[in-house]
Design an enzyme around this catalytic site. Structure first.
Site, PDB file in Angstrom:
ATOM      1  N   LYS A  14       0.714  -1.204   0.059  1.00 16.25           N
ATOM      2  CA  LYS A  14      -0.042  -0.159  -0.046  1.00 16.25           C
ATOM      3  C   LYS A  14       0.772   1.358   0.007  1.00 16.25           C
ATOM      4  CE  LYS A  14      -2.780  -0.747   3.920  1.00 16.25           C
ATOM      5  NZ  LYS A  14      -2.283  -2.029   4.024  1.00 16.25           N
ATOM      6  N   ARG A  89     -10.188   0.542   9.064  1.00 17.57           N
ATOM      7  CA  ARG A  89      -9.719  -0.987   9.423  1.00 17.57           C
ATOM      8  C   ARG A  89     -10.866  -1.619   9.940  1.00 17.57           C
ATOM      9  NH1 ARG A  89      -4.164   0.240   8.933  1.00 17.57           N
ATOM     10  NH2 ARG A  89      -2.581  -1.460  10.113  1.00 17.57           N
ATOM     11  N   ARG A 123      11.863  -6.519   5.981  1.00 19.35           N
ATOM     12  CA  ARG A 123      12.032  -4.979   5.485  1.00 19.35           C
ATOM     13  C   ARG A 123      12.673  -4.340   6.528  1.00 19.35           C
ATOM     14  NH1 ARG A 123       6.060  -3.414   4.434  1.00 19.35           N
ATOM     15  NH2 ARG A 123       6.044  -2.757   6.536  1.00 19.35           N
ATOM     16  N   ARG A 155      11.372  -1.870  11.984  1.00 22.61           N
ATOM     17  CA  ARG A 155      10.301  -1.457  12.914  1.00 22.61           C
ATOM     18  C   ARG A 155      10.011  -2.399  13.630  1.00 22.61           C
ATOM     19  NH1 ARG A 155       5.601   0.405   8.821  1.00 22.61           N
ATOM     20  NH2 ARG A 155       4.017  -1.007  10.318  1.00 22.61           N
ATOM     21  N   ARG A 166      -0.840  -9.199  13.230  1.00 26.82           N
ATOM     22  CA  ARG A 166      -1.642  -8.463  12.460  1.00 26.82           C
ATOM     23  C   ARG A 166      -2.334  -8.848  11.176  1.00 26.82           C
ATOM     24  NH1 ARG A 166       3.128  -4.895  10.589  1.00 26.82           N
ATOM     25  NH2 ARG A 166       1.598  -3.202   9.778  1.00 26.82           N
TER      26      ARG A 166
HETATM   27  P1  AMP Z   1       0.017   0.223   9.350  1.00 25.64           P
HETATM   28  O1  AMP Z   1       1.280   1.143   9.290  1.00 25.64           O
HETATM   29  O2  AMP Z   1      -1.011   1.199   8.502  1.00 25.64           O
HETATM   30  O3  AMP Z   1       0.294  -0.973   9.147  1.00 25.64           O
HETATM   31  O4  AMP Z   1      -0.173   0.578  10.914  1.00 25.64           O
HETATM   32  C1  AMP Z   1       0.685  -0.107  12.043  1.00 25.64           C
HETATM   33  C2  AMP Z   1      -0.313  -0.072  13.164  1.00 25.64           C
HETATM   34  O5  AMP Z   1      -0.994   0.989  13.650  1.00 25.64           O
HETATM   35  C3  AMP Z   1      -1.277  -1.392  12.969  1.00 25.64           C
HETATM   36  O6  AMP Z   1      -0.904  -2.530  13.260  1.00 25.64           O
HETATM   37  C4  AMP Z   1      -2.480  -0.751  14.112  1.00 25.64           C
HETATM   38  O7  AMP Z   1      -1.803  -1.251  15.496  1.00 25.64           O
HETATM   39  C5  AMP Z   1      -2.286   0.775  14.234  1.00 25.64           C
HETATM   40  N1  AMP Z   1      -3.396   1.565  13.146  1.00 25.64           N
HETATM   41  C6  AMP Z   1      -2.880   2.004  11.990  1.00 25.64           C
HETATM   42  N2  AMP Z   1      -4.131   2.488  11.200  1.00 25.64           N
HETATM   43  C7  AMP Z   1      -5.142   2.033  12.162  1.00 25.64           C
HETATM   44  C8  AMP Z   1      -6.581   1.837  12.211  1.00 25.64           C
HETATM   45  N3  AMP Z   1      -7.380   2.659  11.051  1.00 25.64           N
HETATM   46  N4  AMP Z   1      -7.281   1.506  12.927  1.00 25.64           N
HETATM   47  C9  AMP Z   1      -6.728   0.833  14.243  1.00 25.64           C
HETATM   48  N5  AMP Z   1      -5.214   1.060  14.309  1.00 25.64           N
HETATM   49  C10 AMP Z   1      -4.568   1.201  13.379  1.00 25.64           C
END
Ligand code: AMP
Length: 210
Positions: A14, A89, A123, A155, A166
């Site tokens: 993404k 999400r 990564r 990360r 996740r």
């Molecule tokens: P991402 O970089 O989008 O994968 O987000 C990293 C982490 O942030 C996720 O594993 C969640 O813990 C939190 N997170 C990001 N976006 C959301 C969302 N829309 N709703 C809930 N948690 C989120």
């Protein structure tokens, strides 16, 4: 043009595709993951609340997410629509968004779980310039990063156990969001395995941007 959503499991590409779409549509990218990581780094109230959920692979509570999105959408650059990345999400997040924003298209990038685990756990980024590297596909050269640095950054939520957690969260809570938009007639499913350029072209064609 209203807003669009880039949807898919963590590690579907993404972030990469978001950049390419934004270059073409000019819409600002609104990534809740990036906003939360910035909040954690800055030690704000949102960051303090979000940190534990993020480290364990769980979702941050809906009311926190909806609040930061609402604030973000009041900024002037969001007036003509944005590209959401990593949001919504959950079904409650999607329902909250329906009340505040028109969604023209949802691009779902589809990638199998095993492929995702391999991608994410290898990564890392250059600590000084942020370039992305990968243990298997694109390792940091022995001569260092082109920017001159040798320091890498992984990360904390990229370990295999966290990635599996996740993905479980994704299947249980996030996949139903695709059905929500399918019912609304705005969902486009795109195969996310293969050449990055071809995937971008498929996305831009689905968006009607040539
Ligand atoms: P991402 O970089 O989008 O994968 O987000 C990293 C982490 O942030 C996720 O594993 C969640 O813990 C939190 N997170 C990001 N976006 C959301 C969302 N829309 N709703 C809930 N948690 C989120």
């Amino acid at each position: 043009m209203g807003s669009i959503i880039l949807f898919g499991p963590p590690g579907a590409g993404k972030g990469t595709q978001a950049q390419r779409i934004v270059d073409r549509t000019g819409q600002p990218q609104v990534s809740t993951g990036d906003m939360l990581r910035a909040a954690v780094a800055a030690g704000t109230d949102v960051g303090i609340e979000a940190k534990g959920y993020m480290q364990s692979g769980a979702l941050v509570p809906d009311e926190v997410i909806v609040r930061i999105i609402q604030e973000r959408l009041t900024e002037p650059d969001a007036a003509l629509g944005v590209m959401f990345d990593g949001f919504p999400r959950t079904i409650p997040q999607a329902e909250a968004l329906d009340r505040i924003e028109t969604i023209d298209a949802v691009i779902s990038i589809e990638v199998p779980d095993d492929e995702i685990v391999g991608r994410i756990t290898g990564r890392y980024t250059c600590k000084s310039c942020g370039r992305v590297f990968h243990d298997l596909h694109l390792p940091l050269p022995k001569t260092g990063c082109p920017c001159g640095s040798f320091e890498e950054l992984r990360r904390a939520d990229d370990s295999e156990a966290t990635v599996r957690a996740r993905l479980e969260t994704y299947h249980a809570q996030t996949r139903p969001v695709a059905e929500h938009y399918d019912r609304a007639g705005v969902l486009h499913r795109i195969n996310g395995v293969g050449d990055v350029e071809e995937i971008s072209n498929a996305i831009l064609a689905a968006l009607g941007v040539e």
